[in-house]
Design an enzyme around this catalytic site. Structure first.
Site, PDB file in Angstrom:
ATOM      1  N   ASP A   1     -16.670   7.884  -1.749  1.00 41.13           N
ATOM      2  CA  ASP A   1     -15.629   7.563  -0.841  1.00 41.13           C
ATOM      3  C   ASP A   1     -14.930   9.724  -0.390  1.00 41.13           C
ATOM      4  OD1 ASP A   1     -13.280   6.647  -0.214  1.00 41.13           O
ATOM      5  OD2 ASP A   1     -12.323   7.107  -2.201  1.00 41.13           O
TER       6      ASP A   1
ATOM      7  N   HIS B   1      -7.508   1.274  -6.065  1.00 40.59           N
ATOM      8  CA  HIS B   1      -7.504   0.609  -5.307  1.00 40.59           C
ATOM      9  C   HIS B   1      -8.084  -1.081  -5.653  1.00 40.59           C
ATOM     10  CE1 HIS B   1      -7.924  -0.732  -1.067  1.00 40.59           C
ATOM     11  NE2 HIS B   1      -8.625  -0.493  -0.181  1.00 40.59           N
TER      12      HIS B   1
ATOM     13  N   GLN C   1     -10.222  -3.498  -2.769  1.00 37.19           N
ATOM     14  CA  GLN C   1     -11.769  -3.035  -2.101  1.00 37.19           C
ATOM     15  C   GLN C   1     -12.963  -3.693  -3.374  1.00 37.19           C
ATOM     16  OE1 GLN C   1     -12.312  -0.434   0.458  1.00 37.19           O
ATOM     17  NE2 GLN C   1     -14.405  -1.456  -0.371  1.00 37.19           N
TER      18      GLN C   1
ATOM     19  N   CYS D   1     -16.336   2.894   1.285  1.00 40.32           N
ATOM     20  CA  CYS D   1     -15.217   2.001   1.529  1.00 40.32           C
ATOM     21  C   CYS D   1     -14.524   1.922   2.740  1.00 40.32           C
ATOM     22  CB  CYS D   1     -13.679   1.611   0.483  1.00 40.32           C
ATOM     23  SG  CYS D   1     -13.669   3.645   0.344  1.00 40.32           S
TER      24      CYS D   1
ATOM     25  N   ARG E   1     -14.331  -7.085   3.166  1.00 36.98           N
ATOM     26  CA  ARG E   1     -12.872  -7.233   2.846  1.00 36.98           C
ATOM     27  C   ARG E   1     -11.523  -8.326   3.233  1.00 36.98           C
ATOM     28  NH1 ARG E   1     -10.059  -2.187   2.134  1.00 36.98           N
ATOM     29  NH2 ARG E   1      -8.993  -3.348   0.798  1.00 36.98           N
TER      30      ARG E   1
ATOM     31  N   ARG F   1       0.686  -1.466  -0.436  1.00 37.18           N
ATOM     32  CA  ARG F   1       0.370   0.567  -0.105  1.00 37.18           C
ATOM     33  C   ARG F   1       1.301   0.976  -0.280  1.00 37.18           C
ATOM     34  NH1 ARG F   1      -5.268   1.582   3.574  1.00 37.18           N
ATOM     35  NH2 ARG F   1      -6.264   0.346   2.306  1.00 37.18           N
TER      36      ARG F   1
HETATM   37  N1   CP Z   1     -11.011   0.535   2.831  1.00 37.89           N
HETATM   38  C1   CP Z   1      -9.888   0.765   3.064  1.00 37.89           C
HETATM   39  O1   CP Z   1      -9.203   0.208   1.965  1.00 37.89           O
HETATM   40  O2   CP Z   1      -9.471   0.843   4.469  1.00 37.89           O
HETATM   41  P1   CP Z   1      -8.223   1.121   4.589  1.00 37.89           P
HETATM   42  O3   CP Z   1      -7.723   2.275   4.491  1.00 37.89           O
HETATM   43  O4   CP Z   1      -8.454   1.150   6.554  1.00 37.89           O
HETATM   44  O5   CP Z   1      -7.911  -0.146   4.661  1.00 37.89           O
HETATM   45  N1  NVA Z   2      -9.596   7.193  -1.715  1.00 43.59           N
HETATM   46  C1  NVA Z   2      -9.835   6.489  -0.334  1.00 43.59           C
HETATM   47  C2  NVA Z   2      -9.979   5.494  -0.353  1.00 43.59           C
HETATM   48  C3  NVA Z   2      -9.205   5.140   1.481  1.00 43.59           C
HETATM   49  C4  NVA Z   2      -9.597   2.805   1.141  1.00 43.59           C
HETATM   50  C5  NVA Z   2      -7.824   7.213  -0.425  1.00 43.59           C
HETATM   51  O1  NVA Z   2      -6.861   7.232  -1.374  1.00 43.59           O
HETATM   52  O2  NVA Z   2      -7.372   7.309   1.380  1.00 43.59           O
END
Ligand code: CP
Ligand code: NVA
Length: 312
Positions: A228, A133, A136, A269, A297, A106
């Site tokens: 989101d 992502h 997700q 999400c 998830r 990540r």
């Molecule tokens: N939805 C999601 O990716 O959550 P986190 O950022 O907590 O992993």
């Molecule tokens: N768009 C958001 C998604 C979080 C799961 C981010 O990147 O922060």
């Protein structure tokens, strides 16, 4: 279906049949887990979890999914390794690939997850980059299946920053799976033209309709309204500008009425900024589905690891 050894970087690399297979596997693993049954598909496997950005769901899903299947996860946070500043991504990839059987990443740059995949020689899974992502989306689609039975033909609206990792990935997933996708956002935040073009090709194959609009009346007939955060991780300096730009696209009672349906679900999400992209009231009304999505998830990420790395 054999996905052994495959990376999971974006859904662009997967056919609708392969995505369907991952969803079936996740549903099976979920059913097993509800009966208290876990597996040993990842027995003897060591998994690196690289996190340049924070996470609750993704980190926990990889950790629990891995342990449930008998594997060993190792968390490598941004201050634990020197990825990309003291040690190149290519070298880090080659080191981790000698020790680990799979790597989750990540972070910010999507090209870094691609480099990890190229140089590590083991399956690499994208746990979120600035652009995509994909894990997700599997959780979202498993949740939609649980709600509606089938994905094909659903009317799906994404309201918010249409060109962030979620906007991009939902568009790809919907276009592949035959879900009619509407991006409800100011024009400046519609996905990039090149990605839209690519998705139009997937949509032609699947029969999905893709719509890009600034008109909130477009939610009429929606089965799902998804939103989101307006500022993704790393964009905190854009907060004021985004609130001004996206306020008309907030998921609130007024928008929900425009669906002219009482079966529309709201999805997110998470994490959510209530009062921005969704009102507290609408969020709470749909909390059951939103937290199913969060739980899913784990089952879907477990499915990705089992399918690409597991012994069975
Ligand atoms: N939805 C999601 O990716 O959550 P986190 O950022 O907590 O992993
Ligand atoms: N768009 C958001 C998604 C979080 C799961 C981010 O990147 O922060």
């Amino acid at each position: 279906m054999n996905l052994k050894g495959r990376n999971f970087l974006t859904l662009k690399d997967f056919t609708p049949e392969e995505i369907g297979y991952l969803l079936d596997l996740a549903a099976q693993l979920k059913e097993d887990k509800k009966k208290g049954k876990t597996g040993d598909s990842l027995k003897g496997k060591n998994i690196a979890l690289i996190f340049e950005k924070p996470s609750t769901r993704t980190r926990c899903a990889f950790t629990i999914g891995c342990i449930d299947e008998g594997g060993h996860p190792e968390y490598l946070g941004k201050d634990d390794i020197q990825l990309g500043y003291k040690e190149s991504v290519e070298d880090t990839a080659r080191v981790l690939g000698r020790m680990f059987d799979g790597i989750e990443f990540r972070g910010f740059l999507h090209e870094n997850v691609e480099k990890l995949a190229k140089y590590s020689g083991v399956p690499v899974w994208n746990g979120l980059t600035d652009d995509y992502h994909p894990t997700q989306i599997l959780a979202d689609f498993l949740t939609l299946r649980e709600q509606f039975g089938e994905l094909k033909g659903l009317n799906f609206v994404f309201a918010g920053d249409g060109r962030n990792n979620m906007g991009n990935s939902l568009m790809i997933g919907c276009a592949k799976m035959g879900i009619n996708f509407t991006c409800l956002a100011p024009k400046s935040l519609w996905p990039k033209e090149e990605l839209i073009e690519q998705c139009r090709k997937y949509a032609q194959e699947s029969g999905a309709k893709l719509t890009f609009t600034e008109d909130t009346d477009a939610v009429k007939g929606a089965d799902c309204i998804y939103t989101d955060v307006w500022c993704s991780m790393g964009e905190e300096d854009k907060a004021a500008e985004r609130v001004a730009l996206l306020k008309p696209f907030q998921v609130n009672d007024e928008l929900m009425k425009k669906t002219e349906k009482d079966t529309t679900v709201v999805m997110h999400c998470l994490p959510a900024v209530k009062g921005n992209e969704v009102t507290e009231d609408v969020f709470e009304k749909h909390a059951e589905v939103i937290f199913d999505e969060a739980e899913n998830r784990m089952h879907t990420i477990k499915a990705v690891m089992v399918a690409t790395l597991g012994e069975k």
